[in-house]
Design an enzyme around this catalytic site. Structure first.
Site, PDB file in Angstrom:
ATOM      1  N   CYS A   1       0.897  -1.162   0.000  1.00 57.52           N
ATOM      2  CA  CYS A   1       0.000   0.000   0.000  1.00 57.52           C
ATOM      3  C   CYS A   1       0.927   1.201   0.000  1.00 57.52           C
ATOM      4  O   CYS A   1       1.572   1.484   1.004  1.00 57.52           O
ATOM      5  CB  CYS A   1      -0.915   0.036   1.229  1.00 57.52           C
ATOM      6  SG  CYS A   1      -1.856   1.580   1.302  1.00 57.52           S
TER       7      CYS A   1
ATOM      8  N   CYS B   1      -0.360   3.986   2.634  1.00 52.28           N
ATOM      9  CA  CYS B   1      -0.312   3.783   4.082  1.00 52.28           C
ATOM     10  C   CYS B   1      -0.102   2.306   4.384  1.00 52.28           C
ATOM     11  O   CYS B   1       1.001   1.802   4.239  1.00 52.28           O
ATOM     12  CB  CYS B   1      -1.555   4.341   4.771  1.00 52.28           C
ATOM     13  SG  CYS B   1      -3.117   3.784   4.093  1.00 52.28           S
ATOM     14  N   SER B   2      -1.150   1.590   4.762  1.00 52.73           N
ATOM     15  CA  SER B   2      -0.939   0.229   5.238  1.00 52.73           C
ATOM     16  C   SER B   2      -2.112  -0.683   4.905  1.00 52.73           C
ATOM     17  O   SER B   2      -2.341  -1.659   5.598  1.00 52.73           O
ATOM     18  CB  SER B   2      -0.735   0.260   6.751  1.00 52.73           C
ATOM     19  OG  SER B   2      -1.859   0.893   7.359  1.00 52.73           O
ATOM     20  N   CYS B   3      -2.852  -0.387   3.832  1.00 53.58           N
ATOM     21  CA  CYS B   3      -3.999  -1.219   3.481  1.00 53.58           C
ATOM     22  C   CYS B   3      -3.533  -2.650   3.238  1.00 53.58           C
ATOM     23  O   CYS B   3      -2.540  -2.888   2.542  1.00 53.58           O
ATOM     24  CB  CYS B   3      -4.701  -0.661   2.241  1.00 53.58           C
ATOM     25  SG  CYS B   3      -5.377   0.992   2.512  1.00 53.58           S
TER      26      CYS B   3
HETATM   27 FE    FE Z   1      -3.428   2.026   3.123  1.00 51.04          FE
END
Ligand code: FE
Length: 215
Positions: free
Chosen positions: A117, A120-122
């Site tokens: 991602c 961010c951190s998906c």
């Molecule tokens: Fe994300």
């Protein structure tokens, strides 16, 4: 937890260390929010603990490993999985927050897939649980796009030059899962034994499945 696209501003979570460190700004904000929600009577600490406990103990890469092992042993399931990941993963009972729309990308001798991602951190929670720290780190997010082969090499994945590397950028809407190639020498293994070979990183694309123990 559906509105994951609310915090695309955390570019500073580059804590790739294994030693204790001061709480990050996000951790402090999370603690403050939890305290406020509890104080206002909106949630209880027990409810928050239950969610965390679920993702730490019950929902993790073992779910994704079952999906992969089923795809390796059931060609019709594999076809359904590649055609509609959300539905096929749901057949095994895995669904929910952070995995509403799942796309499964298949590794072949010609193509190796990796997920990231970049914002961010998906991450596909229902099949992989909570993301590892490195997945959320700024260097991984930037470098796996710019120089995927170098990053894969650092994870110990060396691919022949002719293999195309495809990087899939997860979003709040779409989460990816890599279907790794079934390892050689596993013809006699049942689904459960196969699932034990499927590592978390092999479903992110930064690893390969384990080789079967020499029998
Ligand atoms: Fe994300």
């Amino acid at each position: 937890m559906h509105d994951h696209d609310h915090h695309h501003d955390h570019d500073h979570d580059h804590d790739g260390h294994h030693h204790p460190r001061p709480a990050s700004a996000e951790e402090l904000r999370a603690r403050a929010l939890e305290a406020l929600l509890v104080e206002k009577g909106i949630v209880t600490s027990d409810a928050i603990d239950a969610v965390i406990d679920r993702y730490v103990n019950d929902v993790g890469p073992q779910n994704g490993a079952r999906v992969v092992a089923r795809a390796w042993t059931d060609p019709a399931y594999r076809e359904r999985l590649l055609a509609d990941g959300t539905a096929a993963i749901g057949e095994l009972g895995f669904a929910g927050d952070e995995g509403d729309t799942m796309v499964v990308v298949e590794n072949t001798p010609a193509v190796h897939n990796v997920i990231v991602c970049t914002l961010c951190s998906c991450y596909p929670w229902p099949v992989l649980g909570l993301p590892p720290t490195w997945y959320k780190s700024a260097p991984y997010r930037a470098r796996v796009v710019a120089e995927p082969r170098a990053v894969l090499g650092e994870f110990g994945v060396e691919l022949p030059d002719e293999v195309e590397v495809r990087v899939w950028d997860s979003t709040a809407e779409v989460r990816y899962l890599v279907l790794p190639m079934r390892p050689a020498g596993t013809d006699g293994l049942d689904e459960e034994a196969l699932a034990a070979l499927v590592t978390r990183d092999s479903m992110i694309g930064t690893g390969l499945p384990l080789a079967p123990a020499a029998a």
